[in-house]
Design an enzyme around this catalytic site. Structure first.
Site, short mmCIF file in Angstrom:
data_model
loop_
_atom_site.label_atom_id
_atom_site.label_comp_id
_atom_site.label_asym_id
_atom_site.label_seq_id
_atom_site.Cartn_x
_atom_site.Cartn_y
_atom_site.Cartn_z
N GLY A 225 5.44 3.18 0.24
CA GLY A 225 6.27 4.08 -0.65
C GLY A 225 6.30 3.59 -2.00
N SER B 233 0.91 -1.18 0.07
CA SER B 233 -0.05 -0.13 -0.09
C SER B 233 0.68 1.34 -0.12
CB SER B 233 -0.89 -0.04 1.15
OG SER B 233 -0.08 0.40 2.61
N LYS B 234 0.37 2.08 -0.04
CA LYS B 234 0.88 3.73 -0.13
C LYS B 234 1.89 3.63 1.02
CE LYS B 234 -1.74 6.57 -2.87
NZ LYS B 234 -3.12 6.19 -2.92
N ARG B 235 1.55 3.07 2.10
CA ARG B 235 2.58 3.10 3.45
C ARG B 235 4.02 2.69 2.91
NH1 ARG B 235 2.27 -0.85 6.75
NH2 ARG B 235 0.92 -1.74 5.56
#
Ligand code: GLU
Length: 468
Positions: A243, A239-241
């Site tokens: 990076g 996920s975006k977490r």
């Protein structure tokens, strides 16, 4: 018996960038087509008008191009196949595999709740006919899920069977006449002669639904291969977490397309312990049955390792061209020549282009070098300049500027003065590199070249490094 030519496809929805998971799917489709002498097609699934953008389409095409995944034939835009989708829905209607459903949203909610409580999927009251159809009312065309069960054979997941009572009668054409993904994908894959559907396993259940539609249309069902998801290094869903997600993020981090292709190959596929594959080796070795069943984990150490192995065998001219965007220095002829000479060492030791740029920085400094703080410390020693001025004429006298010759200059000096390398090596290195990362001193001397070494030493001798 002739076997049909393999035709694979990558079918992204243009709602964002080319994701690393999508890129891996595209790579496997591309490899399988190349291995079998087949075709790799690209279809842009742009039927969701609200979410699809031309920028996203372009970003996907750019990502594919950078990664070197050339598709065969024209790009197919799903939205242009509308008429074929509608015709297929009509033929399902005509053959009794689909029906017009006049339920409105409230009714659907209620029927869905009732079905859930009864332990089966929603069934429309319109599915079995016998009711007079209200003229002029909005309707959707729904697929009439058959009785019994549905089984697919998947190259990764094996044989999977679903009880059809768990499949609801999905919408094929919406009330506005537009086709749904589930219909469009079947019609397009059929019309494009796709023999192998390779995609993420978030579509696994869709394979069950889609095979029902294929069967109802009397079309051959393609072979299925559903790839497990990619997880972050912490084992959690990417996920975006985490990076980096887009293929271009990996490019900007300094990975080469060839390195990333190899990494993505290994991220979910293996037949033995081999990690490093050229494209030719990958094409030869790739099999659908070698795809791993469990989710892959992103691992940047491994990516660095694989990428560094590709640097070792890459052409210097290619490396130099690809390194350029990562350099902050303006290049002139002298700097380019230094990079060319040093490439033999840079390519052997760099993990990615960022790392290579860092390792090349000492070659690209402008004279006089700015040597300050900790980097200047060795030059503040009492005997620093004494060593530099003693070494300068020795370097000037070298006619054959090679690592071996330069190593001898240093070794002879140490011997004559009866001192350790460190005594003069540290100020010499400081004067030549200003504290930037650098290889062995004889390599530093060789790669900088005679004129630059002499110039940097003269500058250092003329400068003052005292702390004020
Ligand atoms: N367009 C779908 C997606 O981007 C893929 C459809 C498919 O591969 O069948 O998830």
């Amino acid at each position: 018996m002739t076997t049909a030519k393999v035709v694979t496809r990558f079918a992204p929805s243009p709602t964002g960038y080319l994701h690393i998971g999508g890129a891996r799917t595209a790579l496997y489709c591309w490899l399988y087509a190349r291995k079998t002498g087949g075709e790799f097609r690209l279809r842009v699934e742009d039927t969701d008008r609200e979410r699809s953008t031309s920028e996203a389409t372009q970003a996907i095409l750019d990502g594919m191009e950078w990664l070197g995944l050339q598709h065969d034939g024209e790009i197919v835009y799903q939205s242009r196949n509308f008429a074929d989708h509608v015709a297929a829905a009509q033929s399902l209607l005509d053959s009794g595999h689909a029906y017009r459903c006049y339920c409105d949203a409230d009714q659907l909610d209620q029927l869905r709740n009732e079905a859930r409580e009864a332990g089966h999927a929603f069934r429309s009251p319109w599915r079995d006919g016998g009711k007079a159809e209200p003229a002029g009312e909005a309707f959707t065309i729904r697929f009439k899920v058959p009785e019994g069960s549905t089984t697919i054979a998947d190259h990764v997941q094996g044989e999977i069977t679903w009880d059809n009572k768990n499949f609801d009668d999905l919408v094929l054409l919406r009330a506005d006449g537009s086709p749904t993904y589930m219909l469009a994908v079947v019609v397009d894959d059929h019309n494009m002669d796709i023999t192998h559907v390779i995609r993420g396993d978030d579509h696994l259940i869709n394979a069950g639904r889609q095979s029902q539609i294929y069967n109802a249309l009397g079309w051959a069902v393609p072979e299925w291969t559903h790839l497990p998801l990619i997880h972050g290094s912490d084992g959690k869903k990417l996920s975006k977490r985490h990076g980096a997600q887009a293929v271009t993020d990996f490019r900007d981090m300094g990975y080469s397309a060839e390195g990333l292709r190899n990494y993505l190959l290994k991220l979910g596929w293996s037949v033995d312990d081999q990690e490093v594959y050229s494209d030719a080796e990958a094409t030869k070795a790739f099999t659908l049955d070698g795809i791993n069943k469990s989710p892959a984990r992103l691992d940047f150490d491994k990516m660095d390792h694989i990428n560094s192995e590709h640097f070792k065998t890459a052409k210097d001219s290619v490396l130099l061209a690809e390194l350029r965007p990562f350099l902050w220095a303006e290049l002139d002829a002298g700097k380019i020549a230094r990079l060319e000479t040093a490439m033999v060492s840079l390519k052997a030791r760099s993990k990615n282009y960022k790392d290579m740029a860092n390792k090349a920085a000492y070659l690209l400094l402008d004279r006089p070098l700015e040597i300050t703080g900790k980097a200047a410390k060795p030059l503040r020693r009492d005997d620093a300049k004494e060593h530099l001025s003693a070494l300068l004429p020795r370097f000037e006298a070298v006619t054959n500027w090679t690592g071996t010759a330069l190593h001898s200059v240093l070794a002879n000096y140490a011997e004559e003065k009866d001192i350790g390398f460190g005594k003069f090596g540290q100020p010499l290195r400081a004067a030549l590199t200003a504290g930037n990362p650098s290889p062995d001193l004889s390599d530093v001397l060789e790669y900088l070249g005679k004129d630059e070494v002499i110039g940097r030493l003269q500058d250092a001798l003329a400068a003052s490094y005292s702390v004020d």
